[in-house]
Motif scaffolding. Structure first.
Motif, short mmCIF file in Angstrom:
data_model
loop_
_atom_site.label_atom_id
_atom_site.label_comp_id
_atom_site.label_asym_id
_atom_site.label_seq_id
_atom_site.Cartn_x
_atom_site.Cartn_y
_atom_site.Cartn_z
N LEU A 287 0.72 86.47 86.41
CA LEU A 287 -0.04 86.61 87.35
C LEU A 287 -0.69 87.95 87.46
O LEU A 287 -1.72 88.06 88.07
CB LEU A 287 0.76 86.10 88.59
N GLU A 288 0.07 89.02 87.28
CA GLU A 288 -0.37 90.21 87.38
C GLU A 288 -1.33 90.65 86.23
O GLU A 288 -2.40 91.34 86.65
CB GLU A 288 0.71 91.29 87.07
N ALA A 289 -1.09 90.11 85.16
CA ALA A 289 -2.24 90.42 84.12
C ALA A 289 -3.35 89.52 84.46
O ALA A 289 -4.60 90.07 84.22
CB ALA A 289 -1.42 89.79 82.77
N ASP A 290 -3.29 88.44 84.91
CA ASP A 290 -4.55 87.61 85.30
C ASP A 290 -5.45 88.37 86.45
O ASP A 290 -6.51 88.37 86.22
CB ASP A 290 -4.05 86.30 85.83
N LEU A 291 -4.51 88.95 87.21
CA LEU A 291 -5.16 89.51 88.23
C LEU A 291 -5.90 90.75 87.75
O LEU A 291 -7.33 90.95 87.91
CB LEU A 291 -4.30 90.06 89.55
N ALA A 292 -5.32 91.49 87.04
CA ALA A 292 -5.91 92.72 86.48
C ALA A 292 -7.03 92.61 85.51
O ALA A 292 -8.25 93.31 85.51
CB ALA A 292 -4.84 93.54 85.66
N ALA A 293 -7.03 91.50 84.92
CA ALA A 293 -8.28 90.85 83.91
C ALA A 293 -9.17 90.17 84.62
O ALA A 293 -10.44 89.81 83.82
CB ALA A 293 -7.51 90.27 82.80
N GLY A 294 -9.15 89.94 86.12
CA GLY A 294 -10.25 89.31 86.79
C GLY A 294 -10.16 87.74 86.28
O GLY A 294 -11.15 87.08 86.60
N ARG A 295 -8.99 87.07 85.85
CA ARG A 295 -9.00 85.75 85.43
C ARG A 295 -8.70 84.91 86.76
O ARG A 295 -8.88 83.75 86.78
CB ARG A 295 -7.94 85.52 84.41
N VAL A 296 -8.42 85.48 87.66
CA VAL A 296 -8.21 84.93 89.12
C VAL A 296 -8.99 85.55 90.25
O VAL A 296 -9.17 86.82 90.06
CB VAL A 296 -6.88 84.69 89.75
N LYS A 297 -9.53 84.84 91.08
CA LYS A 297 -10.31 85.59 92.33
C LYS A 297 -9.14 86.48 93.20
O LYS A 297 -9.52 87.63 93.32
CB LYS A 297 -10.97 84.56 93.27
N ALA A 298 -8.04 85.97 93.28
CA ALA A 298 -7.13 86.63 94.13
C ALA A 298 -5.72 86.19 94.04
O ALA A 298 -5.64 85.15 93.65
CB ALA A 298 -7.45 86.40 95.73
N LEU A 299 -4.64 87.08 94.32
CA LEU A 299 -3.35 86.68 94.41
C LEU A 299 -3.15 86.80 95.84
O LEU A 299 -3.36 87.78 96.45
CB LEU A 299 -2.46 87.64 93.73
N VAL A 300 -2.41 85.64 96.33
CA VAL A 300 -1.81 85.60 97.72
C VAL A 300 -0.64 86.02 97.71
O VAL A 300 0.33 85.42 97.35
CB VAL A 300 -2.22 84.21 98.49
N ALA A 301 -0.35 87.34 98.35
CA ALA A 301 0.86 87.94 98.09
C ALA A 301 1.69 88.62 99.25
O ALA A 301 0.97 88.74 100.31
CB ALA A 301 0.63 88.90 96.86
N THR A 302 3.18 88.72 99.10
CA THR A 302 3.73 89.59 99.90
C THR A 302 3.58 91.04 99.38
O THR A 302 3.03 91.08 98.40
CB THR A 302 5.09 89.15 100.07
N SER A 303 4.24 91.88 100.12
CA SER A 303 4.24 93.23 99.65
C SER A 303 5.10 93.36 98.44
O SER A 303 5.34 94.41 97.97
CB SER A 303 4.83 94.06 100.84
N ALA A 304 5.66 92.28 97.78
CA ALA A 304 6.12 92.48 96.71
C ALA A 304 5.17 92.84 95.49
O ALA A 304 5.76 93.45 94.51
CB ALA A 304 6.89 91.13 96.24
N LEU A 305 3.99 92.55 95.78
CA LEU A 305 2.94 93.13 94.93
C LEU A 305 2.39 94.29 95.43
O LEU A 305 1.28 94.33 96.45
CB LEU A 305 1.66 92.06 94.77
N GLY A 306 3.04 95.43 95.20
CA GLY A 306 2.81 96.64 96.13
C GLY A 306 2.52 97.75 95.37
O GLY A 306 1.80 98.13 94.60
N MET A 307 3.40 98.98 95.48
CA MET A 307 3.34 100.26 95.09
C MET A 307 3.17 100.17 93.57
O MET A 307 3.73 99.58 92.91
CB MET A 307 4.78 100.71 95.47
#
Length: 690
Positions: free
Chosen positions: A277-297
């Protein structure tokens, strides 16, 4: 540095030069407080190569999140730096990595703070690293401080590591979110050798590529509808932050139903899926990740927006989250949007997380006494059966006691050191009061008519804080509050759709035999999957349930909207039942009785038994802090009472309750009902906590 960032035109900033010189030439200790995207990692990677060329050992980076470690390894590889990590997900690689370190084949070793007190790593690997490392880096250093928004007890062990370093080993601490109090605290811990030893570099915390705004909407369905209507207007890909895990799942499901390419992400997401999912977000393959603060620092990607559905509990934590947007953008021609959609229930969620603070003194003393009496190492699972704390709070407390010297983690668990220990009530009170002030400041951010970036920077004690000219208050950043009737109707339908699966407990907690309960292994007499109307943290019916179960709320019949929700759950669920058993409540007797008798009238199924309170001296919430204690408390407090002997023989039972917390009460009730001759038990409850 150009190889590191992948840009031939890149140049070092003045403070980057200063920090690198302090580390690589003067062998000093430095604290760098600079905004996200400034280039703090460039400082330690360039310093690493210079130190390695001079014959020094590898750099050790203490880093708090796996996502951050993955980003750092990728960046290091681009610059020709050999970087490896030791963390909880790659245990099979630890020994080969140790061999690579011994062979001089590693330039950078990234470790999690938790690894610092793994007995084998602490006693065998860490002393060798401390003696041979060329540079120690503490990333996200605000975690060291009680006053940091993301304090972690494992980080406090770094103070011990600093004391074990040979003279002349440089140390770098970095963070983007430290006010003056946190900065002074970290500086003091770094400079434990000599006053004035630490070089502190604080820069402007302005994020020139961000446009900040707040959208005030009255209801949860309007806030969800706003996301559905306006998500595609946000530039590029980004993050939609939620306060709870359940909200990430609920919101992602709704947005997908409205045609948006999104996915849920939290600490409960499986490790390999998180990486994908991180790779998809960084590459723009998804519009958004709906996340808690686990996707943070430290998540390093050029994101176009951050939307917060619900406000974090402090402006500093909020600044850290919005810092995920706008990295790598040219502020002169590009900008990222930052939108906050606050909700009244945010404060309930803040209060819940605040309730998980450091335990009361009597609970700490009880834990220390149990360890002292045992006289040998105890695992967390074994200790949990003897003290009334859940696993997470118990482990956090033990980590603090370890750092304070009262306990020690060893192979096989934890042991008492016998050292005197003082409960620092004044310190815990100061931290609690600071958190309350931060919450008040976050509420003020929602109301303020001054520049929003200036407000956040002032909360971080940035002396250069000034109006940004870009936000909705001072820069004409227009944020529409319009939502379409179709989106609102769809959101309302989704939120009003009741029904959350209740998975049965499948295994008894360990250590019950130590407290005289002969239950172990698999739960043999097990309930079928049940249903709750909603979680207390849910966006829809959760609001009504929070009001119903709030401390001090009056007992009474089930509110009509929840009656309708219960009936809708039953229509969708269609459990195969013919009898009702009611879980008796002392605090809400009218509520539970009204629910059970109303269902009996509606269905025609008789109420043939009660999971009754037989020992009222055991309080309702006794033992809920951990599984073993809860099983013991419920076993003393409750028992099955049939309307007449043999009434449940061959019955298919609907077990009706008002609120499920740990699930152990319904587990024991189902066991008793099945042992009384019933053929199945299907739990139904109004609310599910958490």
């Amino acid at each position: 540095m150009r190889a590191l960032v992948g840009k031939d035109e890149a140049t070092l900033r003045e403070d980057q030069w200063t920090a690198i010189e302090a580390l690589a030439v003067d062998h000093r200790r430095a604290l760098v407080v600079q905004r996200t995207g400034w280039g703090k990692s460039a400082v330690y990677f360039v310093a690493t190569l210079l130190r390695r060329e001079a014959g020094a050992g590898p750099t050790v980076i203490v880093s708090p999140l796996l996502a951050l470690m993955r980003n750092q390894i990728e960046a290091a590889t681009r610059a020709g730096i050999r970087a490896v990590t030791i963390n909880s997900t790659n245990a099979g690689d630890w020994e080969p990595i140790h061999e690579q370190i011994r062979g001089g084949e590693v330039d950078v070793l990234l470790v999690s703070p938790e690894r610092l007190n793994n007995p084998g790593f602490r006693d065998e690997v860490l002393p060798r690293l401390a003696a041979t490392c060329g540079l120690l880096v503490v990333d996200e250093a605000h975690c060291i401080s009680d006053w940091g928004h993301d304090f972690r007890p494992d980080y406090r062990r770094i103070r011990t590591l600093l004391g074990d370093l040979p003279d002349g080993i440089p140390v770098l601490a970095t963070t983007a979110t430290a006010n003056e109090r946190v900065t002074a605290d970290v500086e003091q811990q770094l400079g434990s050798v000599r006053a004035g030893e630490v070089l502190v570099l604080r820069g402007s915390l302005d994020r020139e590529s961000l446009r900040l705004g707040v959208v005030h909407l009255k209801t949860p369905d309007q806030r969800l509808a706003w996301l559905a209507d306006h998500l595609d207007e946000q530039p590029g890909s980004g993050i939609v932050y939620c306060l709870t895990v359940s909200a990430t799942q609920e919101v992602a499901d709704y947005l997908r139903s409205r045609g948006h390419d999104v996915a849920a992400y939290s600490g409960q997401t499986e490790a390999t899926e998180r990486q994908a999912l991180e790779a998809d977000l960084a590459a723009g393959r998804v519009k958004a990740l709906v996340a808690t603060s686990a996707l943070g620092m430290g998540f390093d990607a050029s994101l176009g927006f951050v939307v917060n559905l619900g406000a974090p509990s402090s402006p500093v934590a909020y600044y850290q989250q919005v810092g995920r947007a706008g990295r790598g953008l040219d502020a002169r021609s590009e900008s990222a949007t930052v939108v906050l959609l606050p909700a009244p229930e945010d404060r309930d969620i803040w209060a819940y997380f605040a309730s998980l603070a450091f335990p009361r003194e009597e609970q700490v003393r009880e834990t220390l006494e149990v360890l002292a009496e045992e006289g040998r190492p105890m695992s967390t699972a074994a200790l949990e059966t003897r003290v009334e704390l859940n696993r997470t709070r118990l482990e956090t407390m033990l980590k603090v006691l370890d750092v304070d010297g009262a306990v020690r983690r060893v192979r096989g668990g934890w042991e008492s050191t016998g050292q005197d220990w003082v409960y620092d009530r004044a310190r815990y009170d100061r931290v609690r009061e600071a958190r309350e002030r931060e919450q008040a400041a976050m509420l003020e951010y929602l109301r303020t008519d001054q520049c929003r970036m200036r407000y956040l920077r002032a909360q971080l004690d940035d002396p250069e804080a000034r109006d940004c000219g870009r936000c909705d208050n001072c820069g004409g950043f227009g944020l529409s509050t319009d939502v379409s009737e179709e989106a609102v109707a769809s959101a309302r339908e989704r939120l009003d759709r009741p029904g959350v699966p209740l998975s049965p407990r499948k295994m008894w907690p360990t250590g019950l035999d130590r407290i005289g309960i002969d239950l172990r292994g698999k739960v043999k007499e097990q309930a079928a999957e049940g249903r709750a109307v909603a979680r207390l943290t849910d966006l829809g019916h959760g609001q009504a349930l929070r009001a119903l179960f709030r401390e001090g709320a009056e007992d009474g019949p089930v509110p009509v909207p929840l009656v309708q929700a219960v009936l809708e759950v039953l229509r969708d669920w269609r459990p195969d039942v013919d009898t009702i058993v009611m879980a008796q409540s002392v605090t809400r007797p009218t509520l539970v009785t009204d629910l059970a008798e109303g269902l009996s009238r509606q269905s025609g199924f008789p109420v043939l038994g009660r999971w009754a309170v037989v020992d009222p001296d055991v309080p309702p919430g006794a033992g809920r802090a951990n599984s073993a204690q809860r099983v013991a408390a419920v076993g003393r407090r409750c028992d099955l009472v049939e309307r007449e002997p043999g009434a449940l023989q061959g019955a298919k039972v609907l077990l009706v309750d008002d609120l499920v917390d740990t699930g152990w009460s319904s587990t024991l009730a189902a066991r008793a009902i099945l042992r009384a001759g019933a053929v199945s038990v299907h739990p139904l409850t109004l609310g599910l906590s958490g």
